[in-house]
Design a protein around this motif. Sequence first.
Motif, PDB file in Angstrom:
ATOM      1  N   MET A   3       8.826  23.379 -17.478  1.00  0.00           N
ATOM      2  CA  MET A   3       8.661  22.670 -18.744  1.00  0.00           C
ATOM      3  C   MET A   3       8.881  23.582 -19.953  1.00  0.00           C
ATOM      4  O   MET A   3       9.487  23.181 -20.940  1.00  0.00           O
ATOM      5  N   MET A   4       8.359  24.805 -19.897  1.00  0.00           N
ATOM      6  CA  MET A   4       8.560  25.728 -21.013  1.00  0.00           C
ATOM      7  C   MET A   4      10.043  26.102 -21.161  1.00  0.00           C
ATOM      8  O   MET A   4      10.564  26.102 -22.284  1.00  0.00           O
ATOM      9  N   PRO A   5      10.759  26.414 -20.084  1.00  0.00           N
ATOM     10  CA  PRO A   5      12.207  26.615 -20.236  1.00  0.00           C
ATOM     11  C   PRO A   5      12.915  25.398 -20.811  1.00  0.00           C
ATOM     12  O   PRO A   5      13.859  25.544 -21.597  1.00  0.00           O
ATOM     13  N   LEU A   6      12.472  24.194 -20.434  1.00  0.00           N
ATOM     14  CA  LEU A   6      13.052  22.975 -20.996  1.00  0.00           C
ATOM     15  C   LEU A   6      12.857  22.946 -22.503  1.00  0.00           C
ATOM     16  O   LEU A   6      13.795  22.666 -23.268  1.00  0.00           O
ATOM     17  N   SER A   7      11.648  23.241 -22.949  1.00  0.00           N
ATOM     18  CA  SER A   7      11.356  23.230 -24.376  1.00  0.00           C
ATOM     19  C   SER A   7      12.158  24.293 -25.125  1.00  0.00           C
ATOM     20  O   SER A   7      12.749  24.018 -26.177  1.00  0.00           O
ATOM     21  N   PHE A   8      12.200  25.509 -24.589  1.00  0.00           N
ATOM     22  CA  PHE A   8      12.940  26.585 -25.244  1.00  0.00           C
ATOM     23  C   PHE A   8      14.428  26.242 -25.333  1.00  0.00           C
ATOM     24  O   PHE A   8      15.074  26.491 -26.357  1.00  0.00           O
ATOM     25  N   ALA A   9      14.986  25.685 -24.255  1.00  0.00           N
ATOM     26  CA  ALA A   9      16.411  25.330 -24.266  1.00  0.00           C
ATOM     27  C   ALA A   9      16.696  24.255 -25.305  1.00  0.00           C
ATOM     28  O   ALA A   9      17.740  24.278 -25.969  1.00  0.00           O
ATOM     29  N   ALA A  10      15.776  23.298 -25.458  1.00  0.00           N
ATOM     30  CA  ALA A  10      15.969  22.242 -26.454  1.00  0.00           C
ATOM     31  C   ALA A  10      15.935  22.809 -27.868  1.00  0.00           C
ATOM     32  O   ALA A  10      16.702  22.382 -28.736  1.00  0.00           O
ATOM     33  N   LEU A  11      15.055  23.776 -28.119  1.00  0.00           N
ATOM     34  CA  LEU A  11      15.027  24.412 -29.434  1.00  0.00           C
ATOM     35  C   LEU A  11      16.298  25.225 -29.672  1.00  0.00           C
ATOM     36  O   LEU A  11      16.868  25.197 -30.769  1.00  0.00           O
ATOM     37  N   ILE A  12      16.745  25.930 -28.646  1.00  0.00           N
ATOM     38  CA  ILE A  12      17.978  26.721 -28.767  1.00  0.00           C
ATOM     39  C   ILE A  12      19.183  25.817 -29.010  1.00  0.00           C
ATOM     40  O   ILE A  12      20.152  26.217 -29.665  1.00  0.00           O
ATOM     41  N   SER A  13      19.118  24.573 -28.513  1.00  0.00           N
ATOM     42  CA  SER A  13      20.238  23.643 -28.726  1.00  0.00           C
ATOM     43  C   SER A  13      20.495  23.409 -30.207  1.00  0.00           C
ATOM     44  O   SER A  13      21.615  23.061 -30.606  1.00  0.00           O
ATOM     45  N   GLY A  14      19.455  23.602 -31.042  1.00  0.00           N
ATOM     46  CA  GLY A  14      19.654  23.470 -32.486  1.00  0.00           C
ATOM     47  C   GLY A  14      20.585  24.520 -33.056  1.00  0.00           C
ATOM     48  O   GLY A  14      21.057  24.395 -34.193  1.00  0.00           O
TER      49      GLY A  14
END
Length: 610
Positions: free
Chosen positions: A137-148
Amino acid sequence: MTNELIWVLVLLLIAILLFTTGKVRMDVVALLVIIAFVLSGTLTLAEATAGFSDPNVLLIAALFVIGEGLVRTGIAYQMGEWLMRAAGKSETRMLILLMITVAALGAFMSSTGVVAIFIPVVLSVAARMKTSPARLMMPLSFAALISGMMSLVATPPNMVINSELVRDGARGFGFFAVTPIGIMVLIMGIGYMLVARFWLNGNNSDPERERWKRRTFRDLIHDYKLSGRARRLALRPGSPLIGQRLDDLRLRDRYGANVVGIERWRKFRRVMISAGGNTELQQRDVLLVDISANEAGLRQFCSEQLLEPMILRGEYFSEQARDVGMAEVSLIPDSALLGKSLRQVGFRSRYGLNVVGIRRGGEAMTGKLIDEELTLGDILLVIGDWKLIRQLQMQKYNFIVLNLPAEVDDVAPAVSQAPHALFCLALMVAMMLTDQIPNPIAALIACVLMGKFRCIDMESAYRAIHWPSLILIVGMMPFALALQKTGGVELVVRLLMDISGGAGAHMMLLSLFVLCAVIGLFISNTATAVLMAPIAVAAAHEMSVSPYPFAMIVAIAASSAFMTPVSSPVNTLVLAPGGYKFGDFLRLGVPFTLLVMAASVLLVPVLFPF
């Protein structure tokens, strides 16, 4: 510093301490913040509760519903299956593919929407890999922020900063101007998470963690001693079973064979149908059979009835869990079934389900179960269509359904509507990309269409929304207004110019990043960008350098909201499914933010010279 500003800062400190200790639920803390602001007179009632009418809150709620629609139609499951096939049994490969996929999708649609869609996928994948959701879940969240950081339209702060450049008379950024930095940060993030995931265990009391304690098909197969009893048999042309009802064939009496499911051709594809007593067998049917006979008896059965054994993947139909369900059932003291056998009751004909195991006194019974008289305390293991198992839960005057295995979460009750769900999702993404329709309206249109196409019903839609997450977001929004209203933000900005104004361009980049990161702890990244964009451009003019590196560093910093669960809705969304505490984001988010800051300060001037 005014008394009002001191009060806001004290209240902010108290809220952070409560978040960190975890003694009080985060959503309760958020509600207490609203109450404190109104009672103290810092904000009016309308100002303190403005978050309840904020379009972003509506957008997040709608995206929860859309994510549930993708689960109910089986799309999320199929995405998980693709990830599982691509990653095999490697958690490392799964993490890498997950972060790349999420970052790529988030480059063209809302990162919040991507996370809402992928949360059920990650939960499903984690369950089948037998790993904790907290590690993904944390990698999912970090990847979504990096997508910005992947494209100009990936996140609102990028567009806010681009608009400020245009208003200042400069040419805006190109569509992929930020992409090289985003790719660098993504690579860093993957490497960081490959190590940091081992620090993530989540909260053992979280409901999603309780799922790991639920029994699975394999547990039930072991408990009821079903291993080795399953067969998959196809009817050959001319089989005497063709055209016969199952009850008339008496296969259990003659061969010890219990047909628990049937694969049948319909419209050029095989579908699974329930095997009831009145079910008539047809040509080309494939029978899923629970058989207690030995190999000689099985060969006799296949020879006499012209059956051809076929490959059966998984142990006792465990690979067919989406179509064939299992459940443990107990009889209540006043049940009409007590003292009767399954044959006398006509269990299969009446309920459409097959009893494949009975536990009595904690031990699985063997032998011919159909003629065994049922007694109080018996636990029956039934197998058949998930829908019929759900209906059995309504038979409260006879049964108590004790346990639904974990696989029930992967069942897609609206799988036939999957194309419609994909259409709704594609339409929402297209509307968001055009920028002609507000994102919340685009999401609401998709929700309404999913309801129209029966991808989701109203009960499931309301249940899909994670209300504590919404309350947390709503309750923290007043801090942004309170800090602006009491002059707190302006005070910090003036200090920034005094400290870094004469220390060189690189030091100003560093200071801008730090300020964005600090402000982003308490207000949204969009609000941070709105506040910091004119400051960055003005600082560039005062230092007689190009505004592009200053604007870009603000864009990167605004997307680097890794440090707290309230820094971004993306973090808040994974808080409950991952079973995280406030401190988990601090432990992992602060070091990674420092890494991103150092890399950005070095790389941005190379791509956008002063």
